[in-house]
Design an enzyme around this catalytic site. Structure first.
Site, PDB file in Angstrom:
ATOM      1  NE  ARG A 189     -75.964 -52.804  67.464  1.00 45.01           N
ATOM      2  CZ  ARG A 189     -76.586 -53.974  67.283  1.00 45.01           C
ATOM      3  NH1 ARG A 189     -77.535 -54.086  66.378  1.00 45.01           N
ATOM      4  NH2 ARG A 189     -76.270 -55.010  68.029  1.00 45.01           N
ATOM      5  CB  ILE A 190     -76.808 -48.927  59.521  1.00 40.15           C
ATOM      6  CG1 ILE A 190     -75.793 -49.737  58.694  1.00 40.15           C
ATOM      7  CG2 ILE A 190     -77.370 -47.775  58.720  1.00 40.15           C
ATOM      8  CD1 ILE A 190     -76.379 -50.461  57.523  1.00 40.15           C
ATOM      9  CG  HIS A 229     -64.823 -46.772  54.839  1.00 42.15           C
ATOM     10  ND1 HIS A 229     -65.648 -47.801  55.257  1.00 42.15           N
ATOM     11  CD2 HIS A 229     -64.448 -47.074  53.579  1.00 42.15           C
ATOM     12  CE1 HIS A 229     -65.767 -48.673  54.255  1.00 42.15           C
ATOM     13  NE2 HIS A 229     -65.054 -48.251  53.230  1.00 42.15           N
TER      14      HIS A 229
HETATM   15  C1  GRF Z   1     -61.151 -49.637  61.372  1.00 38.24           C
HETATM   16  O1  GRF Z   1     -60.527 -50.219  60.267  1.00 38.24           O
HETATM   17  C2  GRF Z   1     -62.089 -48.553  60.932  1.00 38.24           C
HETATM   18  O2  GRF Z   1     -61.665 -47.900  59.777  1.00 38.24           O
HETATM   19  C3  GRF Z   1     -63.354 -49.320  60.629  1.00 38.24           C
HETATM   20  O3  GRF Z   1     -63.409 -50.295  61.635  1.00 38.24           O
HETATM   21  C4  GRF Z   1     -62.098 -50.598  62.078  1.00 38.24           C
HETATM   22  C5  GRF Z   1     -62.097 -50.416  63.560  1.00 38.24           C
HETATM   23  O4  GRF Z   1     -60.877 -50.844  64.137  1.00 38.24           O
HETATM   24  N1  GRF Z   1     -64.493 -48.453  60.589  1.00 38.24           N
HETATM   25  P1  GRF Z   1     -60.595 -50.561  65.668  1.00 38.24           P
HETATM   26  O5  GRF Z   1     -61.752 -51.155  66.466  1.00 38.24           O
HETATM   27  O6  GRF Z   1     -60.484 -49.079  65.855  1.00 38.24           O
HETATM   28  O7  GRF Z   1     -59.311 -51.290  65.972  1.00 38.24           O
END
Ligand code: GRF
Length: 210
Positions: A91-92, A109
């Site tokens: 969510r933002i 990210h």
């Molecule tokens: C990861 O790729 C992270 O960079 C992105 O969402 C994904 C989450 O993966 N924001 P997880 O739930 O930690 O396995």
């Protein structure tokens, strides 16, 4: 002890990496709570298995984003922590929440920001035939995936890569990068001043190889 809270919506493999790094005494922090907006998120099982308190906070029907985020901010204030770690939180966050916790709110990210903000980063990297991809840890600002960059790690894109192989390679680097950056925070090495990051006194985000 430096106290962190994680927010996640799904699988939680990054939260698991943080839990494992703490258990291995590689990350000197206390993960005091995991908050999710998704009652079915696997991250809840991971946190429960590690004995970490969990909170499910999801919007009521027709609740505005600002009202929901005020409830989230209220919970974060009550729990108190040094750092809020977004790890696949889908969510933002509202501008008010981002402003309140500025400097204490980070995200990971799966791309080399500022390239590929938003979703489906691996698909877009393959479509662009990029040779290099990676992951970024950054401060959260009001723009999505737009905050000051703290650290990045690069991975090679191989000719035979699919979205899945690339996602796995990037994710395994995320699992190293996030505990590393959190450790820097615990040691007081990351500073944010006038929107600019310094790590260990060196201005700008850092490139990390594993
Ligand atoms: C990861 O790729 C992270 O960079 C992105 O969402 C994904 C989450 O993966 N924001 P997880 O739930 O930690 O396995």
């Amino acid at each position: 002890m430096y106290n962190i809270i994680a927010l996640a919506s799904g699988n939680g493999s990054n939260v698991q990496a943080i839990i494992d790094a703490i258990a291995a005494e590689k990350c000197p922090v206390h993960l005091s709570a995991v908050i999710t907006d998704n009652p079915d998120a696997y991250v809840l099982k991971r946190a429960e298995a590690a004995g970490i308190p969990t909170f499910v906070l999801k919007p009521y029907p027709k609740e505005s984003s600002s009202a929901f985020n005020e409830r989230l901010a209220h919970l974060l204030r009550a729990l108190q922590c040094d750092l809020i770690v977004l790890a696949g939180y889908m969510r933002i966050l509202s501008p008010a929440l981002v402003r309140e916790f500025e400097g204490h709110l980070i995200n990971i990210h799966p791309a080399l920001l500022p390239k590929y903000k938003g979703l489906d980063t691996h698909t877009r990297v393959l479509a662009a035939k990029d040779a290099v991809h990676g992951a970024t840890v950054h401060f959260v600002s009001e723009g999505v995936d737009d905050g000051a960059i703290i650290a990045q790690t690069e991975v090679e894109v191989k000719p035979y890569d699919t979205v899945d192989t690339l996602r796995k390679r990037v994710l395994s680097r995320e699992h190293k990068l996030y505990p590393q950056v959190i450790t820097w925070f615990a040691h007081g090495k990351v500073q944010l001043k006038d929107g600019k990051v310094s790590v260990g006194g060196v201005p700008g985000g850092v490139k990390v190889s594993f």
